[in-house]
Structures are given as structure tokens and as C-alpha cells.
Design an enzyme around this catalytic site. Structure first.
Site, PDB file in Angstrom:
ATOM      1  N   GLU A 148      68.298  69.698-102.004  1.00  0.00           N
ATOM      2  CA  GLU A 148      69.566  68.977-101.802  1.00  0.00           C
ATOM      3  C   GLU A 148      69.948  68.441-103.162  1.00  0.00           C
ATOM      4  O   GLU A 148      69.317  67.537-103.683  1.00  0.00           O
ATOM      5  CB  GLU A 148      69.385  67.863-100.764  1.00  0.00           C
ATOM      6  CG  GLU A 148      70.708  67.287-100.284  1.00  0.00           C
ATOM      7  CD  GLU A 148      71.143  66.093-101.100  1.00  0.00           C
ATOM      8  OE1 GLU A 148      72.110  66.234-101.883  1.00  0.00           O
ATOM      9  OE2 GLU A 148      70.520  65.037-100.977  1.00  0.00           O
ATOM     10  N   ASN A 200      67.899  57.339-106.441  1.00  0.00           N
ATOM     11  CA  ASN A 200      69.043  56.601-105.892  1.00  0.00           C
ATOM     12  C   ASN A 200      68.752  55.960-104.529  1.00  0.00           C
ATOM     13  O   ASN A 200      69.138  54.829-104.265  1.00  0.00           O
ATOM     14  CB  ASN A 200      70.274  57.519-105.796  1.00  0.00           C
ATOM     15  CG  ASN A 200      70.039  58.735-104.931  1.00  0.00           C
ATOM     16  OD1 ASN A 200      68.950  59.273-104.857  1.00  0.00           O
ATOM     17  ND2 ASN A 200      71.091  59.179-104.266  1.00  0.00           N
ATOM     18  N   CYS A 207      74.388  61.016-103.285  1.00  0.00           N
ATOM     19  CA  CYS A 207      74.832  62.404-103.433  1.00  0.00           C
ATOM     20  C   CYS A 207      76.056  62.701-102.576  1.00  0.00           C
ATOM     21  O   CYS A 207      76.833  63.604-102.882  1.00  0.00           O
ATOM     22  CB  CYS A 207      73.696  63.351-103.075  1.00  0.00           C
ATOM     23  SG  CYS A 207      72.983  63.065-101.435  1.00  0.00           S
ATOM     24  N   GLU A 266      67.739  70.457 -93.967  1.00  0.00           N
ATOM     25  CA  GLU A 266      66.721  69.591 -93.404  1.00  0.00           C
ATOM     26  C   GLU A 266      67.373  68.767 -92.298  1.00  0.00           C
ATOM     27  O   GLU A 266      68.589  68.732 -92.164  1.00  0.00           O
ATOM     28  CB  GLU A 266      66.114  68.691 -94.482  1.00  0.00           C
ATOM     29  CG  GLU A 266      65.368  69.474 -95.557  1.00  0.00           C
ATOM     30  CD  GLU A 266      64.692  68.613 -96.597  1.00  0.00           C
ATOM     31  OE1 GLU A 266      64.488  67.410 -96.341  1.00  0.00           O
ATOM     32  OE2 GLU A 266      64.368  69.128 -97.678  1.00  0.00           O
TER      33      GLU A 266
END
Length: 491
Positions: free
Chosen positions: A259, A160, A293, A472
Site C-alpha cells: 500500500e 504516519n 496515505c 488487505e
């Protein structure tokens, strides 16, 4: 872009591009048109072995012990070189994803530059804690930690935001002295391959950055994550794939940073600045055709302003312009693939079965000429759904949202937290105390108040529940990409 006479996108191992095997290739499809515009060389297991061995040699040959200032300087040179080749990266990002040229320029490539510069600064400024321990008889002991590179890190990148998320991971990994084996999505191989050229140009030693193309199961993805020479895995993608990767590395007890998916909520209170909220929600629902996301798929609106917010959001959605990626007026690109389009359309069917009212969208647009072969979808808004419906519970990853009314703050918090995911949320209110209170009540890794996708790259980034493991960003990235050794000296 690196390809053989414009036809092949090749793997990059030990500082060199690998000549493709004619029998191990797959087509790279343009999401905007559906046409195949390149062939991608699929890495086999022996090539994965070569890449991991090259990464290990690079560490042993001195990369792991390179001075921090030298690694930081190299990251800054990489940022400069990306800027010099900026439009090449824009073109590669568009070829990979079909996204509008304005987004590729202003977000994806610009953030790649920022990622390198930010982590050059972070690693240059990072320190370590030390402790003086009082002992009997008036003596003391000094404890201090030395951070060492994690080693050979597998970097698994989604389709993405392929360049943005690739550089988000490899910049801190390289800053900490690791070597990486990158497996881009099979949908988006171009920018990772182009970046190999840049890193070689700025002097990154051979073997420190390797790129392997292919798929997941029984292909490069599985070969890399299951390889015994991999010391850690960083992955962004679906929760299901993350779970599979975790099972793969569990027997070797390797660290992971995940993630994963999200079913993110926005809460809109009736004291909000309506125009500001509509602008923010338009971005959070429809940016990158909903393929982020962090995008919002659940919008909870206080009942007294529900109709105004719903009507305004419909108007904004209908004002989006779907079209050719290179057209500066285009705001919204296609979905990444026909397979993903089919998935999103199945959720359209589920919404209809659940009795949803379609406020706008709900189908496949006809854009004419070659674009009708692309993976296009209409920006879509629903009402009439509840948290019990699959459309409201499962991640769709498209330009869609369900609008649901609420009456009280407590009800809104309960609705927003009623999910297996825990990535992000946004709160829209002019009551500062309420904004802090509700944002802190969200069971998520990131909560915004009166904004969305506003990032300080030094702050922690990640999710809870099905949305991931670890953090992160800034020093959080340094913690993952290094292993500390505590040294205790009796004085």
C-alpha cells in the site's frame, strides 16, 4: 515503555528484549519539540539472522499448526490487554509522532484494538470453496483447498500511523499462523516495541513476533527484505521504496502486498450539502497533518460553488489549532521530522513558482517556547494550479491541497483520473445516481461518496498504479497471508 532505564528502545527477538550495543544507536526525536528523548538500538545483520531463525523455529515448533480457535483467542486477549494498557499506548504513539492526544486515543489505539478483534472474527469464520467434478461413468471427484501459513513474513511499517498499520498487518498474519519480523520506521519505534510486551503477556510463543529497529538501505530494512528466510513482504510507505523492495525480493519470487503513495482527489458537485462537504474535506485534507496515505491533496469543485467551498475551507483551516500534543484543544500536530518539513516546504516553493495563489497558510508557524524546535507547518490551500503542475501531480504528504474548478461531470472524472496514483477518491453530491456513477469511474482502490476514511475492516483495502499491489482487509488479508493447496480426491 520498554527501554533501558528510560533511555534505550530495544529490539525484541525470540521472546526477549536484546541488550543494546552502545555503538549501534540513534536518537529518537520528538517531532513536537525537536528534542531527543530516547536512544534506539539499530539492528545489525547478525541480529536480523537471529530474528528470522527464531521465527522459523516458532513455526516448526507448532505455531503454524496451532488451531484456528486458539489463534483467534490469543488475538482477542491481545485486544483486551491493549485496552488495559490503553494510556501507555497513547503516550507511546504521541512520543513517536507528536500527534494530538485526542487522535491517538480515538483513532490510533482504538483501531489497534479493533484490528485484533476483527481478524480474530474473520479467521474464525473463514471457510474454503469445494467443488464436485463430474467424471465419465457417473463417478465424481472432490476438490477442496487447504490454506497453510505463508511462513515468515516481513512487516515494514511507516511512521504516519505506526500502531494502526502495524496491527492492521500483524493481526491477520498471526491469525493465519505466520511468524513476523517487524521493521518499524526509524521515526516511530515505540509502539511496536510496547506491543512486544503485550503479545508476550498474552502468551504468544517466543519467535512469532520479532521487532528490529533501524533504517532502510544498508540497515535493518534492507537486511530483512533481502533475507533468504523471508517468505513474503507486506509494506506500507512511499512508491519509490516499494519499487526498491520489489526489486529486492524479485530474484526469490516472494509475494508482496504494497500500500503505497497517493495523490487523492475529491470531486465536489454543486448540488452538495455545503456544510457536510466542508466538514468532510477538512478531515480529508488536514487529518494527521495531512500525513495519511488516503488524505486529499486535489480538490475539484464545480465552478458555481467554487468560491463558497474555497472560502469555507479556508475558514475551517484557520480554525485548526496547532499546539502541544497533550492539550485536549489541539487539533493538529507537527510533521514527523525536520527532513519531511524541508520536503513539504520545497513544494511550497514549487507552488509559488507555478503562480499559485495561497488562500491560507504557506509557511512555518511560530508557536513559542520549545515547540519552535519542532517540525511544524501551516495548513495550506492553493488555487491557480493545474494538473500540469508538479504540486498537483506529486505526493506531498502534508496538510495541503490545490483547489481547481471544473464545469462538467466528464471533466471532473478526467481531472481526477489524470494521475499516476490510484489509491482513493471521494465524491460529494446529493444525487445518488451520480454518486454511484462517478465513484465507480474512479481509477482507485477505494472511493467514498459523501464521506471519507469510513472503513469496514472486512472490505478490500489497497490501491492501483503507483499506489500499490494487492489488497488487505477481511478475507483479502487471509488470501495474502496463506498459501492454498488444492486436494483432489477421485470418489
Amino acid at each position: 515503555m520498554t527501554a533501558d532505564n528510560g533511555r534505550w528502545i530495544r529490539n525484541f527477538v525470540d521472546g526477549k528484549f536484546v541488550e543494546p550495543d552502545e555503538h549501534r544507536g540513534f536518537g529518537k526525536v520528538d517531532p513536537a519539540t525537536g528534542a531527543v528523548h530516547a536512544r534506539v538500538h539499530e539492528a545489525d545483520r547478525p541480529l536480523v539472522d537471529r530474528a528470522v531463525a527464531a521465527a522459523r523455529r516458532a513455526l516448526d515448533d507448532g505455531w503454524a499448526s496451532t488451531a484456528v480457535r486458539e489463534r483467534a483467542a490469543l488475538l482477542r486477549r491481545a485486544a483486551d490487554r491493549i485496552e488495559e494498557r490503553f494510556e501507555e499506548f497513547v503516550a507511546a504513539e504521541i512520543a513517536d509522532t507528536g500527534k494530538p492526544v485526542t487522535q491517538a486515543r480515538e483513532l490510533d489505539v482504538a483501531r489497534a484494538v479493533s484490528n485484533f478483534r476483527t481478524f480474530a472474527d474473520v479467521v474464525a469464520a473463514a471457510g474454503q470453496e469445494s467443488f464436485l467434478t463430474d467424471l465419465a461413468g457417473g463417478r465424481q471427484a472432490l476438490n477442496y483447498a487447504v490454506r497453510k501459513p505463508l511462513g515468515v513474513v516481513a512487516v515494514i511499517v511507516p511512521w504516519n500511523l505506526p500502531l494502526l498499520l502495524l496491527t492492521w498487518k500483524i493481526a491477520p498474519a498471526l491469525a493465519c499462523g505466520n511468524a513476523v519480523v517487524v521493521k518499524p520506521s526509524e521515526e516511530t519505534p515505540g509502539t511496536a516495541t510496547l506491543l512486544a510486551e503485550v503479545l508476550a503477556e498474552v502468551g504468544l510463543p517466543a519467535g512469532v513476533y520479532n521487532v528490529l529497529h533501524g533504517f532502510g538501505a544498508d540497515s535493518a530494512g534492507e537486511f530483512v527484505t533481502s533475507h533468504p528466510g523471508i517468505d513474503g513482504v507486506t509494506f506500507t510507505g512511499s512508491s519509490a521504496t516499494g519499487s526498491h523492495v520489489m526489486k529486492t525480493v524479485a530474484p526469490r519470487v516472494r509475494p508482496v502486498s504494497f500500500e503505497l503513495g497517493g495523490k487523492n482527489a475529491a470531486i465536489v458537485f454543486d448540488d452538495v450539502d455545503i456544510d457536510e462537504a466542508l466538514t468532510g474535506l477538512t478531515r480529508s485534507v488536514f487529518s494527521n497533518t495531512g500525513q495519511v496515505c488516503l488524505c486529499t491533496e486535489r480538490v475539484y469543485v464545480q465552478r458555481s460553488v467554487f468560491d463558497e467551498i474555497a472560502g469555507g475551507l479556508v475558514e475551517r483551516a484557520r480554525g485548526l489549532r496547532l499546539g502541544r500534543p497533550l492539550d485536549e484543544a489541539t487539533t493538529t500536530g507537527p510533521l514527523i521530522s525536520q527532513t519531511h518539513l524541508d520536503k513539504v516546504l520545497r513544494y511550497f516553493e514549487l507552488a509559488e513558482q507555478a503562480g499559485a495563489e495561497v488562500l491560507t497558510g504557506g509557511g512555518v508557524p511560530r508557536l513559542g517556547e520549545d515547540l519552535d524546535g519542532g517540525s511544524w507547518i501551516e495548513p495550506t490551500l492553493w488555487t491557480g494550479l493545474t494538473n500540469a503542475d508538479r504540486v498537483v501531480r506529486e505526493e506531498i504528504f502534508g496538510p495541503v491541497a490545490a483547489l481547481v474548478p471544473f464545469d462538467t461531470e466528464a471533466e471532473a472524472i478526467a481531472l481526477a483520473n489524470d494521475t499516476d496514483y490510484g489509491l482513493a477518491a471521494s465524491v460529494w453530491t446529493n444525487d445518488l445516481r451520480r454518486g454511484h456513477r462517478v465513484a465507480q469511474s474512479m481509477d482507485v482502490g477505494m472511493a467514498w461518496v459523501n464521506t471519507w476514511f469510513l472503513r469496514d475492516l472486512r472490505s478490500p483495502f489497497g490501491g492501483a498504479g503507483l499506489s500499490g499491489i494487492g489488497r488487505e482487509g477481511g478475507e483479502s488479508s487471509l488470501h495474502f497471508y496463506t498459501e492454498p493447496t488444492n486436494v483432489c480426491v477421485q470418489l
